[in-house]
Write a protein that holds these residues in place. Structure first.
Motif, PDB file in Angstrom:
ATOM      1  N   SER A 166       0.826  -1.199   0.000  1.00 26.98           N
ATOM      2  CA  SER A 166       0.000   0.000   0.000  1.00 26.98           C
ATOM      3  C   SER A 166       0.869   1.262   0.000  1.00 26.98           C
ATOM      4  CB  SER A 166      -0.898  -0.014   1.247  1.00 26.98           C
ATOM      5  OG  SER A 166      -1.749   1.089   1.260  1.00 26.98           O
ATOM      6  N   TRP A 167       0.756   2.047  -1.057  1.00 28.41           N
ATOM      7  CA  TRP A 167       1.498   3.302  -1.201  1.00 28.41           C
ATOM      8  C   TRP A 167       0.739   4.438  -0.540  1.00 28.41           C
ATOM      9  CZ3 TRP A 167       6.262   3.762  -3.386  1.00 28.41           C
ATOM     10  CH2 TRP A 167       6.711   2.681  -4.148  1.00 28.41           C
ATOM     11  N   THR A 168       1.459   5.420  -0.018  1.00 25.77           N
ATOM     12  CA  THR A 168       0.815   6.657   0.414  1.00 25.77           C
ATOM     13  C   THR A 168       0.428   7.431  -0.847  1.00 25.77           C
ATOM     14  OG1 THR A 168       2.967   7.766   0.581  1.00 25.77           O
ATOM     15  CG2 THR A 168       2.054   6.795   2.612  1.00 25.77           C
ATOM     16  N   PRO A 169      -0.579   8.306  -0.771  1.00 18.52           N
ATOM     17  CA  PRO A 169      -1.026   9.024  -1.976  1.00 18.52           C
ATOM     18  C   PRO A 169       0.068   9.813  -2.688  1.00 18.52           C
ATOM     19  CG  PRO A 169      -2.670   9.226  -0.259  1.00 18.52           C
ATOM     20  CD  PRO A 169      -1.456   8.565   0.369  1.00 18.52           C
ATOM     21  N   ASP A 170       1.075  10.301  -1.950  1.00 22.41           N
ATOM     22  CA  ASP A 170       2.153  11.056  -2.601  1.00 22.41           C
ATOM     23  C   ASP A 170       3.246  10.150  -3.170  1.00 22.41           C
ATOM     24  OD1 ASP A 170       3.573  10.226  -0.355  1.00 22.41           O
ATOM     25  OD2 ASP A 170       3.870  12.252   0.439  1.00 22.41           O
ATOM     26  N   GLY A 171       3.157   8.843  -2.933  1.00 26.37           N
ATOM     27  CA  GLY A 171       4.132   7.897  -3.476  1.00 26.37           C
ATOM     28  C   GLY A 171       5.492   7.934  -2.811  1.00 26.37           C
ATOM     29  N   LYS A 172       5.599   8.615  -1.686  1.00 29.39           N
ATOM     30  CA  LYS A 172       6.901   8.746  -1.026  1.00 29.39           C
ATOM     31  C   LYS A 172       7.124   7.707   0.065  1.00 29.39           C
ATOM     32  CE  LYS A 172       7.360  13.639  -1.994  1.00 29.39           C
ATOM     33  NZ  LYS A 172       7.524  14.974  -1.445  1.00 29.39           N
ATOM     34  N   SER A 173       6.089   6.937   0.411  1.00 31.96           N
ATOM     35  CA  SER A 173       6.200   5.937   1.476  1.00 31.96           C
ATOM     36  C   SER A 173       5.290   4.753   1.189  1.00 31.96           C
ATOM     37  CB  SER A 173       5.792   6.538   2.829  1.00 31.96           C
ATOM     38  OG  SER A 173       6.599   7.627   3.175  1.00 31.96           O
ATOM     39  N   LEU A 174       5.589   3.661   1.872  1.00 32.38           N
ATOM     40  CA  LEU A 174       4.736   2.480   1.863  1.00 32.38           C
ATOM     41  C   LEU A 174       4.252   2.220   3.282  1.00 32.38           C
ATOM     42  CD1 LEU A 174       6.826   0.198  -0.464  1.00 32.38           C
ATOM     43  CD2 LEU A 174       4.419   0.770  -0.824  1.00 32.38           C
ATOM     44  N   VAL A 175       3.032   1.754   3.395  1.00 30.73           N
ATOM     45  CA  VAL A 175       2.452   1.374   4.679  1.00 30.73           C
ATOM     46  C   VAL A 175       2.362  -0.142   4.682  1.00 30.73           C
ATOM     47  CG1 VAL A 175       0.423   1.548   6.155  1.00 30.73           C
ATOM     48  CG2 VAL A 175       1.180   3.531   4.817  1.00 30.73           C
ATOM     49  N   TYR A 176       2.773  -0.753   5.787  1.00 29.83           N
ATOM     50  CA  TYR A 176       2.739  -2.205   5.883  1.00 29.83           C
ATOM     51  C   TYR A 176       2.452  -2.627   7.320  1.00 29.83           C
ATOM     52  CZ  TYR A 176       7.417  -2.031   7.944  1.00 29.83           C
ATOM     53  OH  TYR A 176       8.475  -1.770   8.758  1.00 29.83           O
ATOM     54  N   VAL A 177       2.097  -3.893   7.478  1.00 29.27           N
ATOM     55  CA  VAL A 177       1.880  -4.476   8.789  1.00 29.27           C
ATOM     56  C   VAL A 177       3.079  -5.347   9.107  1.00 29.27           C
ATOM     57  CG1 VAL A 177       0.450  -6.048  10.152  1.00 29.27           C
ATOM     58  CG2 VAL A 177      -0.621  -4.423   8.574  1.00 29.27           C
ATOM     59  N   SER A 178       3.687  -5.108  10.267  1.00 32.71           N
ATOM     60  CA  SER A 178       4.813  -5.918  10.704  1.00 32.71           C
ATOM     61  C   SER A 178       4.304  -7.270  11.170  1.00 32.71           C
ATOM     62  CB  SER A 178       5.544  -5.212  11.848  1.00 32.71           C
ATOM     63  OG  SER A 178       6.591  -6.029  12.330  1.00 32.71           O
ATOM     64  N   ASP A 179       4.969  -8.326  10.768  1.00 35.16           N
ATOM     65  CA  ASP A 179       4.595  -9.677  11.194  1.00 35.16           C
ATOM     66  C   ASP A 179       5.247  -9.939  12.553  1.00 35.16           C
ATOM     67  OD1 ASP A 179       3.651 -12.246  11.306  1.00 35.16           O
ATOM     68  OD2 ASP A 179       5.098 -13.046   9.877  1.00 35.16           O
ATOM     69  N   ASP A 180       4.665  -9.354  13.593  1.00 33.87           N
ATOM     70  CA  ASP A 180       5.229  -9.414  14.946  1.00 33.87           C
ATOM     71  C   ASP A 180       4.103  -9.645  15.946  1.00 33.87           C
ATOM     72  OD1 ASP A 180       6.541  -9.090  17.356  1.00 33.87           O
ATOM     73  OD2 ASP A 180       7.286  -7.077  16.905  1.00 33.87           O
ATOM     74  N   ASP A 181       3.792 -10.906  16.213  1.00 34.38           N
ATOM     75  CA  ASP A 181       2.698 -11.255  17.115  1.00 34.38           C
ATOM     76  C   ASP A 181       2.890 -10.689  18.517  1.00 34.38           C
ATOM     77  OD1 ASP A 181       1.464 -12.619  15.077  1.00 34.38           O
ATOM     78  OD2 ASP A 181       2.202 -14.592  15.695  1.00 34.38           O
ATOM     79  N   ARG A 182       4.139 -10.608  18.978  1.00 31.54           N
ATOM     80  CA  ARG A 182       4.403 -10.098  20.333  1.00 31.54           C
ATOM     81  C   ARG A 182       3.971  -8.643  20.484  1.00 31.54           C
ATOM     82  NH1 ARG A 182      10.446 -10.863  20.694  1.00 31.54           N
ATOM     83  NH2 ARG A 182      10.083 -10.376  18.535  1.00 31.54           N
ATOM     84  N   SER A 183       4.042  -7.888  19.393  1.00 31.74           N
ATOM     85  CA  SER A 183       3.630  -6.473  19.421  1.00 31.74           C
ATOM     86  C   SER A 183       2.269  -6.260  18.776  1.00 31.74           C
ATOM     87  CB  SER A 183       4.673  -5.607  18.707  1.00 31.74           C
ATOM     88  OG  SER A 183       5.905  -5.661  19.360  1.00 31.74           O
TER      89      SER A 183
END
Length: 185
Positions: free
Chosen positions: A156-173
């Protein structure tokens, strides 16, 4: 309850549709040729049959994604050796170019809003870990995050294309959501 009508009826299963941003094109995977090939339907020409874009006997093509200006299409070529990304630069005269050459899976490509970068998921380093990669077309891919949760819609890109949003695969957190800026190496 049944409704609607088939856009491109033909023998063989169809699936994995991808709309172009303008709404003119619909790419989809079809087994009408005996395997999973990509087809392109021009919705500005109703009644015209879809055109076959790929025909590789050793692979099935899926996960198609259009660039934001509809001129290019990236997809995954699935083979016994792994799943890699391919690019079609010209929809009228397709000549797929292989973008990645790794083992295992490189999947779910997504274009940046400007159409300059492609993000995708890969487990080529470790079979049990999915990493987030980015590449500028014509350049080598590079990892921007390790150990991510794979979204079924792709990165998933931010609308300005300068970053990506992701979910960390970290069950502990509790699998937190992160944002990572994109800088070409």
């Amino acid at each position: 309850l049944e409704g609607g009508s088939a856009l491109a009826p033909g023998p063989g299963s169809d699936g994995d549709p991808a709309w172009s941003w303008s709404g003119r094109w619909l790419a989809f995977t079809s087994a009408r040729s005996g395997q999973g090939d990509l087809y392109l339907l021009d919705l500005f020409q109703p009644g015209k049959p879809p055109r076959q874009l790929t025909s590789f006997p050793e692979s099935a093509e899926l996960d198609a994604a259009f660039s934001p200006i509809d001129d290019r299409l990236v997809y995954v070529g699935h083979t016994n050796l792994g799943d890699n990304l391919y690019l079609i630069e010209d929809l009228i005269d397709p000549a797929p170019q292989q973008l990645t050459r790794w083992s295992r899976s490189q999947v779910l490509p997504s274009w940046s809003p400007q159409g300059t970068h492609i993000a995708f998921y890969s487990n080529h380093d470790f079979i049990d870990r999915v990493d987030l990669y980015v590449m500028q077309v014509g350049s080598q891919p590079y990892a921007v995050a390790r150990g991510v949760g794979k979204s079924q819609n792709g990165p998933s890109w931010t609308p300005d294309g300068k970053s990506l949003v992701y979910v960390s695969d970290d069950d502990r957190s509790f699998d937190p959501v992160y944002m990572v800026p994109i800088h070409d190496p």
